[in-house]
Design a protein around this motif. Structure first.
Motif, PDB file in Angstrom:
ATOM      1  N   ARG A  42       1.255  -0.959  -0.008  1.00  0.00           N
ATOM      2  CA  ARG A  42      -0.099  -0.489   0.220  1.00  0.00           C
ATOM      3  C   ARG A  42       0.820   1.134   0.118  1.00  0.00           C
ATOM      4  N   LEU A  43       0.877   2.240  -0.990  1.00  0.00           N
ATOM      5  CA  LEU A  43       1.751   3.105  -1.057  1.00  0.00           C
ATOM      6  C   LEU A  43       0.844   4.825  -0.858  1.00  0.00           C
ATOM      7  N   ASP A  44      -0.189   4.609  -0.688  1.00  0.00           N
ATOM      8  CA  ASP A  44      -1.385   5.745   0.209  1.00  0.00           C
ATOM      9  C   ASP A  44      -2.512   5.028  -0.200  1.00  0.00           C
ATOM     10  N   GLU A  45      -3.528   5.823   0.471  1.00  0.00           N
ATOM     11  CA  GLU A  45      -5.283   5.473   0.709  1.00  0.00           C
ATOM     12  C   GLU A  45      -5.375   4.978  -1.527  1.00  0.00           C
ATOM     13  N   LEU A  46      -5.098   5.320  -1.979  1.00  0.00           N
ATOM     14  CA  LEU A  46      -5.425   5.106  -3.488  1.00  0.00           C
ATOM     15  C   LEU A  46      -4.333   4.420  -3.878  1.00  0.00           C
ATOM     16  N   THR A  47      -3.551   4.095  -4.133  1.00  0.00           N
ATOM     17  CA  THR A  47      -2.458   3.725  -4.580  1.00  0.00           C
ATOM     18  C   THR A  47      -2.149   2.226  -4.464  1.00  0.00           C
ATOM     19  N   LEU A  48      -2.109   1.165  -4.873  1.00  0.00           N
ATOM     20  CA  LEU A  48      -1.159  -0.297  -4.373  1.00  0.00           C
ATOM     21  C   LEU A  48      -0.966  -0.924  -5.572  1.00  0.00           C
ATOM     22  N   MET A  49       0.808  -1.521  -4.916  1.00  0.00           N
ATOM     23  CA  MET A  49       1.806  -1.733  -5.259  1.00  0.00           C
ATOM     24  C   MET A  49       1.241  -3.072  -5.697  1.00  0.00           C
ATOM     25  N   ASP A  50       0.703  -3.847  -7.146  1.00  0.00           N
ATOM     26  CA  ASP A  50       0.408  -5.369  -6.681  1.00  0.00           C
ATOM     27  C   ASP A  50       1.797  -6.263  -6.894  1.00  0.00           C
ATOM     28  N   SER A  51       2.504  -5.564  -8.312  1.00  0.00           N
ATOM     29  CA  SER A  51       3.776  -6.805  -8.394  1.00  0.00           C
ATOM     30  C   SER A  51       5.334  -6.046  -9.094  1.00  0.00           C
TER      31      SER A  51
END
Length: 135
Positions: A42-51
């Protein structure tokens, strides 16, 4: 004989360049494997590094999801500003102190952003030419 020496030197340089590229690709594979172990991040409330995965030649490819469906953003949404913000964030990350070993590889850092439905929002390549320039 004079023509053979430049040919041998050219072959030696080509072999050396190829083997160095292979070494960098292996190093990027290890970096990707280590990062992948922590994903999703989780990078911020909207962004996720998936892979993240290593790609040849000399490319590290990051995949992100933004927790908003692209369709819900409306016709007046400024995608250009969003793309500029995402690219600047990727560039800042590439220029960070922690990324120094990665910069030494002169790898391309590819960033792909998808929305909540898997639709492409934005993709950018952060090249050595881009991250090598200081703002």
């Amino acid at each position: 004989m004079k023509n053979v020496i430049p040919l041998i030197m050219a072959v030696a340089v080509a072999v050396l360049a190829t083997s160095c590229g292979a070494v960098v690709d292996k190093m990027l594979e290890k970096m990707a494997e280590e990062t992948q172990k922590a994903c999703p991040i989780r990078l911020d409330e909207l962004t996720l590094m998936d892979s993240v995965k290593a790609e040849s030649p000399k490319t590290l490819h990051y995949f992100y999801s933004i927790n908003i469906p692209r369709d819900s953003l409306g016709p007046d949404f400024d995608f250009g500003a969003m793309e500029q913000m995402l690219e600047q964030g990727a560039l800042n990350s590439a220029r960070s102190k922690d990324a120094a070993p990665l910069r030494k590889t002169k790898a391309v850092l590819r960033h792909t952003y998808l929305d909540a439905n898997g639709q492409l929002i934005f993709e950018t390549d952060i090249t050595p030419e881009k991250y090598g320039k200081q703002p």
